[in-house]
Design a protein around this motif. Sequence first.
Motif, mmCIF file in Angstrom:
data_model
loop_
_atom_site.group_PDB
_atom_site.id
_atom_site.type_symbol
_atom_site.label_atom_id
_atom_site.label_comp_id
_atom_site.label_asym_id
_atom_site.label_seq_id
_atom_site.Cartn_x
_atom_site.Cartn_y
_atom_site.Cartn_z
ATOM 1 N N UNK A 20 1.080 -0.213 -25.563
ATOM 2 C CA UNK A 20 1.954 0.968 -25.393
ATOM 3 C C UNK A 20 2.033 1.383 -23.935
ATOM 4 N N UNK A 21 0.903 1.368 -23.220
ATOM 5 C CA UNK A 21 0.926 1.742 -21.809
ATOM 6 C C UNK A 21 1.754 0.729 -21.020
ATOM 7 N N UNK A 22 1.553 -0.545 -21.293
ATOM 8 C CA UNK A 22 2.329 -1.575 -20.601
ATOM 9 C C UNK A 22 3.822 -1.389 -20.862
ATOM 10 N N UNK A 23 4.172 -1.093 -22.100
ATOM 11 C CA UNK A 23 5.573 -0.879 -22.474
ATOM 12 C C UNK A 23 6.160 0.317 -21.723
ATOM 13 N N UNK A 24 5.426 1.412 -21.675
ATOM 14 C CA UNK A 24 5.904 2.614 -20.988
ATOM 15 C C UNK A 24 6.100 2.389 -19.498
ATOM 16 N N UNK A 31 -1.544 -7.144 -17.111
ATOM 17 C CA UNK A 31 -1.675 -6.307 -15.906
ATOM 18 C C UNK A 31 -2.579 -5.118 -16.187
ATOM 19 N N UNK A 32 -2.363 -4.479 -17.322
ATOM 20 C CA UNK A 32 -3.161 -3.308 -17.698
ATOM 21 C C UNK A 32 -4.612 -3.723 -17.921
ATOM 22 N N UNK A 36 -8.071 -2.431 -16.138
ATOM 23 C CA UNK A 36 -9.235 -1.961 -16.895
ATOM 24 C C UNK A 36 -10.504 -2.680 -16.429
ATOM 25 N N UNK A 37 -10.405 -3.984 -16.193
ATOM 26 C CA UNK A 37 -11.569 -4.734 -15.714
ATOM 27 C C UNK A 37 -11.989 -4.276 -14.320
ATOM 28 N N UNK A 43 -2.527 1.728 -6.390
ATOM 29 C CA UNK A 43 -2.021 2.950 -5.758
ATOM 30 C C UNK A 43 -0.548 3.188 -6.068
ATOM 31 N N UNK A 44 0.250 2.123 -6.067
ATOM 32 C CA UNK A 44 1.686 2.290 -6.295
ATOM 33 C C UNK A 44 2.036 2.604 -7.747
ATOM 34 N N UNK A 45 1.069 2.526 -8.651
ATOM 35 C CA UNK A 45 1.308 2.792 -10.074
ATOM 36 C C UNK A 45 0.697 4.112 -10.553
ATOM 37 N N UNK A 46 -0.041 4.793 -9.692
ATOM 38 C CA UNK A 46 -0.765 5.997 -10.106
ATOM 39 C C UNK A 46 0.186 7.069 -10.650
ATOM 40 N N UNK A 47 1.272 7.343 -9.947
ATOM 41 C CA UNK A 47 2.204 8.389 -10.385
ATOM 42 C C UNK A 47 2.821 8.052 -11.740
ATOM 43 N N UNK A 48 3.175 6.788 -11.941
ATOM 44 C CA UNK A 48 3.769 6.378 -13.219
ATOM 45 C C UNK A 48 2.768 6.498 -14.361
ATOM 46 N N UNK A 49 1.520 6.120 -14.107
ATOM 47 C CA UNK A 49 0.484 6.232 -15.148
ATOM 48 C C UNK A 49 0.234 7.706 -15.466
ATOM 49 N N UNK A 50 0.189 8.538 -14.443
ATOM 50 C CA UNK A 50 -0.001 9.968 -14.661
ATOM 51 C C UNK A 50 1.131 10.529 -15.518
#
Length: 113
Positions: A20-24, A31-32, A36-37, A43-50
């Motif tokens: 679900x996170x990968x899809x969003x 990649x996700x 996790x590992x 850094x370039x994905x922090x805002x999108x994950x938030x």
Amino acid sequence: MAATPSPITEAIAAAGGVMRLAERLGLSHPSILRWQRSGKVPAERVAAVEAATGVPRERLRPDLFPPIPGVTEAQALRAEKIRRWQAENRAAMDAQNEWVERNGLPLAKYRMF
């Protein structure tokens, strides 16, 4: 005593799983899993994950986004309460959004804007 989950594990749980996170985020699930590992969101994905999970950037990458000076404990607790509510109700919000995408907004013909 249970260990506190890592921020990326918390984000995965808030999104409803790795897929679900990968899809969003429009990414592949490997990649996700790499994040996790490594224990770090790039850094370039922090805002999108938030935005996708409600896990604050200060928690995801405290090395890049240190806690904001002047934020009181009450504000921090309020932010955490909001984040948890969003995580707990994510399925209902997603279901409502999917319904609106399929059927349109209720009473849309009466909207003045």
